[in-house]
Design a protein around this motif. Structure first.
Motif, mmCIF file in Angstrom:
data_model
loop_
_atom_site.group_PDB
_atom_site.id
_atom_site.type_symbol
_atom_site.label_atom_id
_atom_site.label_comp_id
_atom_site.label_asym_id
_atom_site.label_seq_id
_atom_site.Cartn_x
_atom_site.Cartn_y
_atom_site.Cartn_z
ATOM 1 N N ASN A 1 -21.022 19.333 -14.962
ATOM 2 C CA ASN A 1 -22.342 19.930 -14.661
ATOM 3 C C ASN A 1 -23.133 20.187 -15.943
ATOM 4 O OD1 ASN A 1 -24.109 21.405 -12.510
ATOM 5 N ND2 ASN A 1 -23.869 22.903 -14.149
ATOM 6 N N ALA A 2 -22.439 20.709 -16.959
ATOM 7 C CA ALA A 2 -23.103 20.987 -18.240
ATOM 8 C C ALA A 2 -23.599 19.699 -18.894
ATOM 9 C CB ALA A 2 -22.147 21.721 -19.169
ATOM 10 N N MET A 3 -22.790 18.642 -18.830
ATOM 11 C CA MET A 3 -23.167 17.378 -19.457
ATOM 12 C C MET A 3 -24.330 16.702 -18.725
ATOM 13 S SD MET A 3 -19.297 16.034 -20.256
ATOM 14 C CE MET A 3 -19.802 14.448 -20.905
ATOM 15 N N LYS A 4 -24.355 16.850 -17.392
ATOM 16 C CA LYS A 4 -25.423 16.222 -16.608
ATOM 17 C C LYS A 4 -26.793 16.769 -16.997
ATOM 18 C CE LYS A 4 -22.945 15.005 -12.354
ATOM 19 N NZ LYS A 4 -22.754 15.350 -10.921
ATOM 20 N N TYR A 5 -26.850 18.078 -17.189
ATOM 21 C CA TYR A 5 -28.148 18.719 -17.403
ATOM 22 C C TYR A 5 -28.432 19.028 -18.872
ATOM 23 C CZ TYR A 5 -28.335 19.153 -12.367
ATOM 24 O OH TYR A 5 -28.367 18.864 -11.027
#
Length: 468
Positions: A369-373
């Motif tokens: 999730n952190a990498m996506k955004y």
């Protein structure tokens, strides 16, 4: 400025997962009971107010009528006898005989007593002092409280005992009217009535009504609980059928999806020497979509199991540091592709009694999730620490952030904070919901803080060992 896990852990406490049905039923119970108690409170207020106003108004009208009548009698007496004062008038010549009156006084303009009488001589001095100060008062009806002096302690006189009685507080309702003779002010007539019993009655009525209200409070809670339970029956049934459908459908879809993926692989191997660029691209897209559908079905199945209470945990002693390192190794190629800086801060070993697969899934979800955004060239940090008997997992990023009004919805299913980027970043909006289910099953808590364009921080706190 990033928040350290040590400062966050003091603010967060593990909470048990709240069942949606029971939470809704409790909310309905509160609403129903609040309405019943509100109606009861209005009933008590209305009944008490009606009694108070009716009885007091009746007493006031009775006393006002009495003082007006007696003032007319005195004026008629003065006019008949051609007198403009009360000198020489015998007490027996003019009798003020009201029903249940405590006293009557006629005072001149200086507050001096012209004539009068009272049922209790102990009130004489107090009443004169009280009324002389009101001789020029424009109020014709008022209420006063006086104290009846106590009788002297036991003494014997003429063979009789006089017993000591405690001091009494008496409430008097007093009405007044002016007395004139040929338009000349002669004096002012005061008549008082003891209304102590009425106010004592009001107090008892209030106590009884409040007592009944307290008793009915428990009845209201019981009735509200029954009403909310009955109201939730069709909702519970529908929710159960929906949950079972999702679980069954997810389970049944896994087999055909696996067959599709195997068929695509078989076709790929069969036409290996004959496929052109278009065919290769087509097979690649088919494989990608089947994998995406498989992941979605797996997520739905996980949530369905969580809802049904079959989210079983295989508890064992797990080294959280090892799980984090494995997750970093798997995600590093993706991070390299986006030129993200990935940093892991942890101690040498962090042992926790948990389900290793679920805990690993939790770390993957938060990191993914952190990498996506997080835009290209950004930073993602994973911090692991142990404080007392809890483990703290903190995932920080330098991404787009989340608006404050969306923080409470971020763990809802299919919710996407940045809807415009849904197609770009992929996913189905189920990851954080699954993460919350995993944390709740471990009797922990998950929290998020964020600032727009400065990134987000997800903090998970779970006990080192789950108490049974």
């Amino acid at each position: 400025m990033r928040t350290s896990p040590l400062s966050l852990i003091s603010k967060l406490h593990p909470k048990r997962n709240k069942d949606l049905i029971s939470t809704t039923q409790r909310r309905l119970t509160r609403i129903y009971s609040s309405l019943l108690i509100l109606f009861l409170l209005l009933f008590v207020i209305i009944v008490y107010t009606v009694l108070h106003v009716t009885i007091l108004k009746s007493t006031e009208n009775e006393l006002a009528s009495l003082v007006a009548t007696e003032a007319d009698v005195i004026e008629e007496y003065l006019e008949t006898n051609q007198r403009n004062n009360f000198r020489g008038i015998d007490a027996g010549d003019l009798v003020i005989a009201g029903v249940n009156q405590s006293f009557y006084y006629v005072l001149n303009e200086h507050g001096e007593l012209l004539m009068g009488d009272e049922t209790d001589k102990g009130l004489h001095s107090q009443l004169l002092k009280l009324l002389s100060g009101r001789i020029n008062d424009g109020h014709n009806l008022f209420k006063e409280t006086v104290h009846l002096n106590a009788t002297l302690p036991n003494s014997r006189k003429h063979g009789e005992f006089h017993h000591h009685e405690p001091e009494q507080t008496i409430t008097l309702m007093i009405a007044s009217d002016t007395i004139t003779y040929n338009g000349q002010f002669i004096g002012k007539l005061y008549i008082g009535k003891d209304v102590t019993f009425i106010y004592t009655l009001f107090n008892w009525v209030l106590v009884i009504l409040v007592g009944l209200g307290i008793m009915f409070f428990g009845v209201a809670i019981f009735i509200s609980h029954k009403m909310s339970k009955k109201a939730m029956i069709p909702i519970t049934s529908a929710f159960t059928r929906q949950r079972e459908f999702v679980a069954d459908a997810s389970h049944e879809l896994r087999t055909p999806l696996a067959v599709l993926l195997s068929s695509i692989d078989a076709i790929d191997m069969t036409i290996e020497s004959k496929k052109d660029d278009f065919t290769e691209s087509l097979l690649l897209n088919m494989r990608s979509e089947v994998n995406r559908m498989t992941n979605l079905v797996s997520d739905l199945l996980a949530l369905a199991r969580s809802d049904s209470g079959t989210f079983d945990l295989n508890l064992e002693t797990v080294d959280l540091k090892t799980l984090a390192e494995n997750a970093f190794t798997s995600l590093r190629p993706l991070a390299k592709k986006k030129q993200l800086s990935m940093n892991l801060f942890t101690s040498s070993s962090l042992l926790v009694v948990a389900d290793s697969n679920r805990l690993s899934q939790l770390i993957y979800i938060l990191l993914d999730n952190a990498m996506k955004y997080t835009p290209n060239g950004g930073e993602v940090i994973l911090q692991l620490s142990k404080v007392d008997s809890t483990i703290c997992i903190v995932v920080q990023d330098s991404g787009i952030g989340i608006a404050k009004d969306e923080l409470k919805q971020i763990f809802e299913r299919f919710y996407r904070a940045d809807k415009s980027r849904t197609r770009t970043v992929g996913g189905h909006g189920l990851g954080l919901s699954i993460a919350k289910s995993i944390v709740s099953s471990h009797k922990g808590s998950i929290n998020v803080t964020s600032e727009i364009d400065r990134g987000s921080t997800f903090t998970v706190i779970i006990p080192v060992e789950i108490s049974t």
